[in-house]
Each structure stands twice: as structure tokens, then as C-alpha cells.
Write an enzyme that holds these catalytic residues in place. Structure first.
Site, PDB file in Angstrom:
ATOM      1  N   SER A  46     -18.983  17.529  11.037  1.00 28.07           N
ATOM      2  CA  SER A  46     -17.772  18.345  11.132  1.00 28.07           C
ATOM      3  C   SER A  46     -16.795  18.168   9.975  1.00 28.07           C
ATOM      4  CB  SER A  46     -17.058  18.088  12.453  1.00 28.07           C
ATOM      5  OG  SER A  46     -16.462  16.818  12.454  1.00 28.07           O
TER       6      SER A  46
ATOM      7  N   LYS B  57     -10.372  14.882  12.609  1.00 26.05           N
ATOM      8  CA  LYS B  57     -10.194  16.246  12.105  1.00 26.05           C
ATOM      9  C   LYS B  57      -8.979  16.292  11.190  1.00 26.05           C
ATOM     10  CE  LYS B  57     -13.390  17.772  14.948  1.00 26.05           C
ATOM     11  NZ  LYS B  57     -14.728  17.734  14.500  1.00 26.05           N
TER      12      LYS B  57
END
Length: 169
Positions: A50, A94
Site C-alpha cells: 500500500s 498511510k
């Protein structure tokens, strides 16, 4: 006989005092380690696709400092460690894309269409996304993330050695 008992007692007292001193020193070290790990800075292992190309697929060891988010000093562009809203036992890493009140526009399903959606990040929330939008489960799937789920701000990569250094925004 009495002299031998006295010597034995003195040696035992000396050994007991030395053991107690070492135990106290070890306890102080554990307290310092606890405070540092829980409130200042801690290492974390991050792996997965990711955050490619910023972070490696096979895993990076990152240092996460735990004061910035408490002081309101995180913002767009910062990489953060967040408690997963789906599974509290997991953490996700993130990048913050939007803070409360920001308007964010994102691709709904980048693998299958160019359709985008816009929204305003609600009060007390952040919008997070992985750098690799094609393989990231982030706010596009989870919605805005409550600010309280931020555990810390990533500031340094310590492993692998060739990637050692501060994390760029």
C-alpha cells in the site's frame, strides 16, 4: 566459630546489597524503556504494497514518534501509524491527505474507472491514503478516520540499511 559466622554474614550482606543495586538499576532501565516506547518513540515493522514506492513491499522498520499527533502537529503529507478502525489489534501506515474541513477528491475505484468523488473531511477526522492507490485499503474504503486513532507520526526508516534516514514528505 563466631568469627566465621560474622564473615559469612558480612559476605551475605555485601552480596545482597549488590543484587539489590543491580535490581534497582534494571528496574529503572525498564521504566525508561516503557516511557520511551509508549510516550516518545517506538520502532514498528511495516510491510505490504500500500505504501509503495515510499516503503518497501518486504518490510521496513520505522521509528514512530508519539508526541506530534497529541500536540496537533501532523498534517497533509505526513506518514502516520493508525489503529485500524476495522480491527483494533492491527495498525496501518498511510499518508495524511486531508485534515478536518479540507475538501478531498479521490478516485472511487482506480483499478476499474476514472470516476472520482469529493467530500469534506468531518470535524475530528483525517483522510488517509496509501501511496499506491491501486493496492491500498484506506479512507476510500474506510471513510474518514477519527483523529484519536492516530498512534504516531513516522519520521525515520532504520531498516533496510540502504533506506536508512528521515522519511520524505
Amino acid at each position: 566459630m563466631r568469627a566465621q559466622f560474622f564473615q559469612f554474614t558480612q559476605r551475605w550482606k555485601s552480596t545482597a546489597k549488590e543484587a539489590m543495586d543491580h535490581t534497582i538499576l534494571f528496574a529503572k532501565f525498564l521504566c525508561l524503556l516503557h516511557v520511551t516506547n509508549n510516550y516518545l518513540c517506538s520502532p514498528t515493522l511495516v510491510y505490504g504494497p500500500s505504501m509503495l514506492p515510499t516503503l518497501n513491499l518486504t518490510g521496513d522498520v520505522l521509528l514512530v514518534e508519539k508526541m506530534s499527533h497529541l500536540l496537533g502537529m501532523v498534517g497533509p503529507g505526513d506518514v502516520v501509524l493508525v489503529r485500524s478502525p476495522e480491527n483494533p489489534r492491527k495498525t496501518i501506515t498511510k499518508r495524511i491527505v486531508g485534515m478536518e474541513g479540507d475538501k478531498v477528491t479521490f478516485l472511487v475505484d482506480p483499478n476499474h474507472s476514472d470516476r472520482s468523488h469529493s467530500l469534506v473531511v468531518p470535524k475530528g477526522h483525517v483522510w488517509i491514503q496509501g501511496d499506491n492507490i491501486y493496492a491500498s485499503k484506506d479512507s476510500r474504503h474506510l471513510g474518514p478516520i477519527p483523529y484519536g486513532l492516530i498512534l504516531g507520526k513516522v519520521f525515520c526508516r532504520v531498516w533496510p540499511p540502504e533506506g536508512f534516514g528521515l522519511l520524505e514528505q
